[in-house]
Scaffold this motif. Sequence first.
Motif, PDB file in Angstrom:
ATOM      1  N   THR A 119       4.175  -9.101  14.710  1.00 27.49           N
ATOM      2  CA  THR A 119       3.821  -8.145  13.662  1.00 27.49           C
ATOM      3  C   THR A 119       5.062  -7.385  13.233  1.00 27.49           C
ATOM      4  O   THR A 119       5.811  -6.886  14.066  1.00 27.49           O
ATOM      5  N   LEU A 120       5.265  -7.284  11.938  1.00 25.05           N
ATOM      6  CA  LEU A 120       6.375  -6.510  11.387  1.00 25.05           C
ATOM      7  C   LEU A 120       5.799  -5.269  10.726  1.00 25.05           C
ATOM      8  O   LEU A 120       4.838  -5.356   9.976  1.00 25.05           O
ATOM      9  N   LEU A 121       6.381  -4.119  11.040  1.00 18.20           N
ATOM     10  CA  LEU A 121       5.973  -2.862  10.415  1.00 18.20           C
ATOM     11  C   LEU A 121       7.076  -2.403   9.478  1.00 18.20           C
ATOM     12  O   LEU A 121       8.255  -2.425   9.846  1.00 18.20           O
ATOM     13  N   ALA A 122       6.695  -2.001   8.282  1.00 18.87           N
ATOM     14  CA  ALA A 122       7.638  -1.462   7.300  1.00 18.87           C
ATOM     15  C   ALA A 122       7.147  -0.077   6.889  1.00 18.87           C
ATOM     16  O   ALA A 122       5.947   0.116   6.677  1.00 18.87           O
ATOM     17  N   CYS A 181      16.313  -4.898   2.021  1.00 15.87           N
ATOM     18  CA  CYS A 181      15.340  -4.619   3.087  1.00 15.87           C
ATOM     19  C   CYS A 181      14.159  -5.575   3.019  1.00 15.87           C
ATOM     20  O   CYS A 181      13.715  -6.107   4.050  1.00 15.87           O
ATOM     21  N   TRP A 182      13.638  -5.810   1.816  1.00 15.19           N
ATOM     22  CA  TRP A 182      12.490  -6.701   1.690  1.00 15.19           C
ATOM     23  C   TRP A 182      12.883  -8.150   1.936  1.00 15.19           C
ATOM     24  O   TRP A 182      12.061  -8.950   2.382  1.00 15.19           O
ATOM     25  N   GLU A 183      14.130  -8.508   1.702  1.00 11.78           N
ATOM     26  CA  GLU A 183      14.616  -9.853   2.031  1.00 11.78           C
ATOM     27  C   GLU A 183      14.582 -10.054   3.550  1.00 11.78           C
ATOM     28  O   GLU A 183      14.205 -11.119   4.030  1.00 11.78           O
ATOM     29  N   CYS A 217       3.292   3.295   3.659  1.00  8.16           N
ATOM     30  CA  CYS A 217       4.097   4.084   2.715  1.00  8.16           C
ATOM     31  C   CYS A 217       4.009   5.537   3.151  1.00  8.16           C
ATOM     32  O   CYS A 217       2.927   6.115   3.208  1.00  8.16           O
ATOM     33  N   MET A 218       5.164   6.142   3.449  1.00 10.36           N
ATOM     34  CA  MET A 218       5.218   7.405   4.171  1.00 10.36           C
ATOM     35  C   MET A 218       5.298   8.668   3.306  1.00 10.36           C
ATOM     36  O   MET A 218       5.717   9.710   3.775  1.00 10.36           O
ATOM     37  N   LYS A 236      -5.152 -11.745   4.457  1.00  5.45           N
ATOM     38  CA  LYS A 236      -6.219 -10.877   4.956  1.00  5.45           C
ATOM     39  C   LYS A 236      -5.807 -10.071   6.178  1.00  5.45           C
ATOM     40  O   LYS A 236      -6.317  -8.985   6.405  1.00  5.45           O
ATOM     41  N   LYS A 237      -4.890 -10.570   6.960  1.00  2.00           N
ATOM     42  CA  LYS A 237      -4.501  -9.836   8.162  1.00  2.00           C
ATOM     43  C   LYS A 237      -3.397  -8.817   7.899  1.00  2.00           C
ATOM     44  O   LYS A 237      -3.086  -7.992   8.747  1.00  2.00           O
ATOM     45  N   ASP A 238      -2.768  -8.846   6.721  1.00  2.00           N
ATOM     46  CA  ASP A 238      -1.753  -7.859   6.358  1.00  2.00           C
ATOM     47  C   ASP A 238      -2.421  -6.542   5.987  1.00  2.00           C
ATOM     48  O   ASP A 238      -3.565  -6.512   5.544  1.00  2.00           O
ATOM     49  N   VAL A 239      -1.691  -5.438   6.174  1.00  4.43           N
ATOM     50  CA  VAL A 239      -2.248  -4.097   5.943  1.00  4.43           C
ATOM     51  C   VAL A 239      -1.296  -3.290   5.066  1.00  4.43           C
ATOM     52  O   VAL A 239      -0.088  -3.273   5.302  1.00  4.43           O
ATOM     53  N   LEU A 240      -1.859  -2.629   4.075  1.00  2.33           N
ATOM     54  CA  LEU A 240      -1.124  -1.675   3.240  1.00  2.33           C
ATOM     55  C   LEU A 240      -1.857  -0.349   3.345  1.00  2.33           C
ATOM     56  O   LEU A 240      -3.045  -0.254   3.030  1.00  2.33           O
ATOM     57  N   GLN A 241      -1.153   0.690   3.808  1.00  2.64           N
ATOM     58  CA  GLN A 241      -1.767   2.000   3.983  1.00  2.64           C
ATOM     59  C   GLN A 241      -0.774   3.072   3.549  1.00  2.64           C
ATOM     60  O   GLN A 241       0.424   2.811   3.454  1.00  2.64           O
ATOM     61  N   PHE A 242      -1.287   4.269   3.294  1.00  3.18           N
ATOM     62  CA  PHE A 242      -0.473   5.325   2.710  1.00  3.18           C
ATOM     63  C   PHE A 242      -0.629   6.629   3.470  1.00  3.18           C
ATOM     64  O   PHE A 242      -1.726   6.984   3.889  1.00  3.18           O
ATOM     65  N   ILE A 243       0.489   7.343   3.598  1.00  2.00           N
ATOM     66  CA  ILE A 243       0.521   8.675   4.181  1.00  2.00           C
ATOM     67  C   ILE A 243       0.769   9.653   3.037  1.00  2.00           C
ATOM     68  O   ILE A 243       1.629   9.420   2.177  1.00  2.00           O
TER      69      ILE A 243
END
Length: 171
Positions: free
Chosen positions: A5-8, A51-53, A67-68, A110-117
């Motif tokens: 798992t990679l966290l960005a 970074c995205w590369e 997204c922080m 489906k297993k990827d996650v996008l969330q916001f702070i």
Amino acid sequence: MSAKTLLAFPADTHCGSTAGLMPPAAWNLDAGGTYQPSQAQQIIWKQWAECWEIVKNYHPDRIIITCMGDLVDGKHHETSELVTQRIEEQERIFIECLDWALNKIKFRDKKDVLQFIAGTPVHVGELSQSERRICEDLGGRGLYDRLKFMVNETRFDCAHDGVNIGSRAWT
């Protein structure tokens, strides 16, 4: 074996600021005219792309993007250093930047996650209005003031601002 798992954690992009993240090409403003990214913004974009590369070349089984906060600069402190004062357009700038990144890394599984702070009200509005709209537009999992989660037995505790250590609220 745990999934790789990679966290960005993209943070404080301040899209809409003349010193914030901006796509590299001329930007057609909603009200007419165009904005040409500054040399500093071109460097910021180059770093964003690099970074995205790295994310793309890591080939994870799953990607979690949190997204922080302070994704847009807003209209604050009587600043004149804005690409546009239109908050919706600042949001559109961020959405284009993140959408570019999501396409680059082939996010959408489906297993990827996008969330916001949630960021600071002076930048993103009361109740984080800008980030709420961005989250909805991009199909994010949710917008949180503070988010605790676990990945492969590692705990994460995420917030835009932690305990203030200075005499000013923003330090």
